[in-house]
Motif scaffolding. Structure first.
Motif, short mmCIF file in Angstrom:
data_model
loop_
_atom_site.label_atom_id
_atom_site.label_comp_id
_atom_site.label_asym_id
_atom_site.label_seq_id
_atom_site.Cartn_x
_atom_site.Cartn_y
_atom_site.Cartn_z
N THR A 135 49.50 78.79 53.89
CA THR A 135 50.10 80.03 54.33
C THR A 135 50.31 79.97 55.84
OG1 THR A 135 47.97 81.10 54.73
CG2 THR A 135 48.88 81.27 52.51
N ALA A 136 51.09 80.92 56.35
CA ALA A 136 51.35 80.96 57.79
C ALA A 136 50.06 81.21 58.56
CB ALA A 136 52.37 82.05 58.09
N THR A 137 49.18 82.04 58.00
CA THR A 137 47.91 82.34 58.66
C THR A 137 47.02 81.11 58.73
OG1 THR A 137 48.00 84.61 57.86
CG2 THR A 137 45.87 83.80 58.61
N THR A 138 46.96 80.36 57.60
CA THR A 138 46.15 79.14 57.56
C THR A 138 46.67 78.12 58.56
OG1 THR A 138 45.65 79.49 55.22
CG2 THR A 138 45.30 77.28 56.10
N LEU A 139 47.99 77.98 58.61
CA LEU A 139 48.60 77.02 59.52
C LEU A 139 48.32 77.39 60.97
CD1 LEU A 139 50.40 74.53 59.84
CD2 LEU A 139 52.39 76.05 59.80
N LEU A 186 42.55 75.59 66.01
CA LEU A 186 41.40 74.68 65.94
C LEU A 186 41.76 73.31 66.49
CD1 LEU A 186 39.90 75.58 62.44
CD2 LEU A 186 38.90 76.06 64.68
N GLN A 187 42.96 72.84 66.16
CA GLN A 187 43.42 71.55 66.67
C GLN A 187 43.54 71.59 68.20
OE1 GLN A 187 47.33 70.48 65.33
NE2 GLN A 187 47.26 68.43 66.18
N LEU A 188 44.08 72.68 68.71
CA LEU A 188 44.22 72.85 70.16
C LEU A 188 42.85 72.81 70.83
CD1 LEU A 188 45.88 73.66 72.71
CD2 LEU A 188 45.48 76.05 72.05
N ILE A 189 41.89 73.54 70.29
CA ILE A 189 40.55 73.58 70.88
C ILE A 189 39.90 72.20 70.88
CG2 ILE A 189 38.21 74.49 70.56
CD1 ILE A 189 39.49 77.07 69.49
N ALA A 190 40.03 71.48 69.75
CA ALA A 190 39.42 70.15 69.65
C ALA A 190 40.01 69.18 70.66
CB ALA A 190 39.60 69.61 68.23
N LYS A 247 53.69 76.08 71.02
CA LYS A 247 53.29 76.10 69.61
C LYS A 247 51.98 76.86 69.40
CE LYS A 247 55.37 71.57 68.62
NZ LYS A 247 55.09 70.17 68.17
N TYR A 248 51.29 77.15 70.50
CA TYR A 248 49.98 77.81 70.40
C TYR A 248 49.95 79.08 71.27
CZ TYR A 248 48.86 72.94 69.18
OH TYR A 248 48.85 71.68 68.64
N PRO A 249 50.90 79.97 71.14
CA PRO A 249 50.93 81.14 72.05
C PRO A 249 49.69 82.01 71.95
CG PRO A 249 52.44 81.46 70.20
CD PRO A 249 51.97 80.04 70.13
N VAL A 250 49.21 82.23 70.72
CA VAL A 250 48.03 83.08 70.54
C VAL A 250 46.78 82.40 71.07
CG1 VAL A 250 46.57 84.29 68.87
CG2 VAL A 250 49.04 84.26 68.55
N GLY A 251 46.61 81.12 70.71
CA GLY A 251 45.45 80.37 71.17
C GLY A 251 45.42 80.24 72.68
N ASN A 252 46.58 79.99 73.28
CA ASN A 252 46.67 79.87 74.73
C ASN A 252 46.27 81.18 75.41
OD1 ASN A 252 47.67 78.66 77.31
ND2 ASN A 252 49.20 80.27 77.12
N GLN A 253 46.80 82.29 74.93
CA GLN A 253 46.50 83.58 75.54
C GLN A 253 45.04 83.95 75.35
OE1 GLN A 253 48.74 85.16 77.41
NE2 GLN A 253 47.15 86.61 78.00
N LEU A 254 44.49 83.64 74.17
CA LEU A 254 43.09 83.95 73.89
C LEU A 254 42.16 83.19 74.83
CD1 LEU A 254 40.84 85.17 72.11
CD2 LEU A 254 41.09 83.19 70.59
N ILE A 255 42.41 81.89 75.00
CA ILE A 255 41.57 81.07 75.85
C ILE A 255 41.65 81.51 77.31
CG2 ILE A 255 41.27 78.74 76.78
CD1 ILE A 255 42.15 77.71 73.98
N LEU A 256 42.88 81.76 77.80
CA LEU A 256 43.04 82.16 79.19
C LEU A 256 42.40 83.51 79.47
CD1 LEU A 256 46.72 81.08 80.00
CD2 LEU A 256 44.61 79.97 80.71
N THR A 257 42.60 84.46 78.55
CA THR A 257 42.07 85.81 78.77
C THR A 257 40.56 85.84 78.69
OG1 THR A 257 44.09 86.80 77.85
CG2 THR A 257 42.14 88.21 77.98
N PHE A 258 40.00 85.32 77.58
CA PHE A 258 38.55 85.35 77.43
C PHE A 258 37.88 84.44 78.45
CE2 PHE A 258 34.63 83.54 75.60
CZ PHE A 258 33.86 84.70 75.58
#
Length: 419
Positions: free
Chosen positions: A3-7, A13-17, A60-71
């Motif tokens: 699913t889109a959510t799983t992807l 997770l791939q970005l973080i690793a 490709k990681y807009p949500v992950g990027n924003q989450l990491i920078l903000t938190f």
């Protein structure tokens, strides 16, 4: 079938690793070459980014990027707040306020004027460029000064300025953006917004810090005393989100949360020694991880095609910022506070220290998405400023303190204040 959510979750997770592995490798390398680790983290990001190996394309990681920078920025500010001793801060509070307001304003005007002349762009866009690179970066300064043997008075002034000046920088940025969008400038409204954002963030931070500290303290109220690290994360997120929701400064709020937690004896709170040690170890590890992720991601944003296009003008303007704007704005701001009794060598040191990092990079990302006019010039200067101040100024901070004899062992020899 994914699913889109799983992807999306797998991509994060791939970005973080990838980022953490690169951060660990280049962090180790930084010790070998004797450079600040953030410089190597940025280099790792450049290599991983779309302009070299193309392993990490941040689009490709807009949500992950924003989450990491903000938190990441929020938690590092919280950590910086914990380092502030209120007894020391009370002696320098006016210096901090002046540096974070008058200093940012003067730096914006001076740098903006030179940008107007150097790049031949409209003055309003030159001022926008000036304010974006005016504030200093807590995610660099907080870890840097933790390990330096300078006086607490000087150390905490520099760290506190880096937290407080983000608020003034953001207010001026959005004021200029409003003018660009067709609005009008109002000094009264700008001052009101600055006070509202700052005071509101302080109030939210005090409440969140007080509640979380009481919950982990010894006694009947502290029924969560075994979970100080978990409560710290929850209070940082809560304070940030609540402040932003109310139109206040989230970064100011989390810094105040840290100040309350770091000075819990003022509200008659103590935590068990075992829990305290566990929390401090966890905090140190998490801070290192977040710094890795922030600056590796920052490196992936850097576009060398833009840097090469304006490199000569960029270097000239960054030189203006380092050798003219910062010294003038810092000197005026510091000398206005005569009660702090700064000596000449301390003033010189604060005139030099000003690293640019996460907050300007985040603002640039926002402006790019808005497709602001002259954004290529603004982005080029910002990234050049980040690279030069992190490599040149951060790496010379300890050396300059030694040359000026500002280390703790020599501080008693410097006792003739000039203001």
């Amino acid at each position: 079938m994914e699913t889109a959510t799983t992807l999306a979750s797998e991509q994060i997770l791939q970005l973080i690793a990838i980022v953490m592995l690169a951060g660990a490798v280049f962090g180790k390398l930084s010790r070998k070459v004797n450079l600040p680790d953030v410089v190597l983290f940025i280099l790792a990001g450049i290599i991983l980014g779309p302009h070299v190996l193309n392993i990490v394309d941040i689009d490709k990681y807009p949500v992950g990027n924003q989450l990491i920078l903000t938190f990441g920025a929020a938690y590092i500010l919280y950590d910086g707040g914990r380092e502030v001793d209120l007894k020391v801060f009370n002696k320098v509070k006016f210096t901090v306020i002046l540096l974070a307001t008058v200093g940012v304003f003067l730096s914006t005007l001076i740098t903006g004027y030179f940008a107007y002349k150097i790049f031949n762009i409209e003055l309003i866009y030159a001022l926008l460029l000036g304010v974006i690179i005016a504030s200093t970066d807590p995610s660099v300064l907080i870890p840097l000064f933790k390990d330096m043997k300078i006086s607490n008075k000087l150390k905490q002034t520099i760290i506190s300025e880096s937290a407080f000046n983000d608020v003034a920088g953001a207010i001026i940025t959005f004021t200029i953006l409003g003018i660009i969008s067709g609005g009008t400038f109002s000094l009264g409204n700008s001052i009101f917004n600055l006070l509202k954002s700052s005071i509101g963030g302080i109030v939210v931070g005090l409440l969140a810090g007080y509640v979380s500290t009481k919950l982990i303290s010894q006694g009947r109220i502290g029924f969560l005393n075994e979970y100080p690290s978990e409560l710290a994360i929850a209070s940082v997120i809560t304070a940030y989100l609540l402040s932003e929701k109310l139109g206040f400064s989230g970064f100011m709020a989390v810094f105040i949360v840290g100040m309350v937690c770091g000075n819990k004896h003022f509200i008659n709170c103590k935590i068990h020694e075992e829990n305290k040690i566990t929390h401090l170890r966890f905090k140190e590890v998490l801070t290192v991880i977040l710094r890795m992720m922030i600056f590796v991601l920052l490196g992936t944003h850097i576009d060398f095609s833009i840097l090469l296009k304006y490199w000569s003008q960029d270097l000239l303007l960054v030189s203006v910022l380092i050798f003219i704007s910062r010294p003038i704005s810092a000197f005026i701001s510091i000398t206005l506070d005569r009660k702090a009794k700064w000596n000449f060598k301390e003033i010189v040191y604060m005139m030099w220290i000003r690293e640019t990092g996460v907050i300007p990079a985040a603002l640039i990302g926002m402006l790019m998405s808005m497709n602001i006019k002259n954004i290529d010039i603004i982005a080029s200067v910002t990234f050049t400023t980040i690279i030069i101040t992190l490599t040149f100024q951060a790496s010379t901070a300890k050396l300059l303190a030694k040359i000026l004899k500002l280390d703790v062992e020599n501080i008693e020899k410097i006792n003739k204040p000039v203001c």
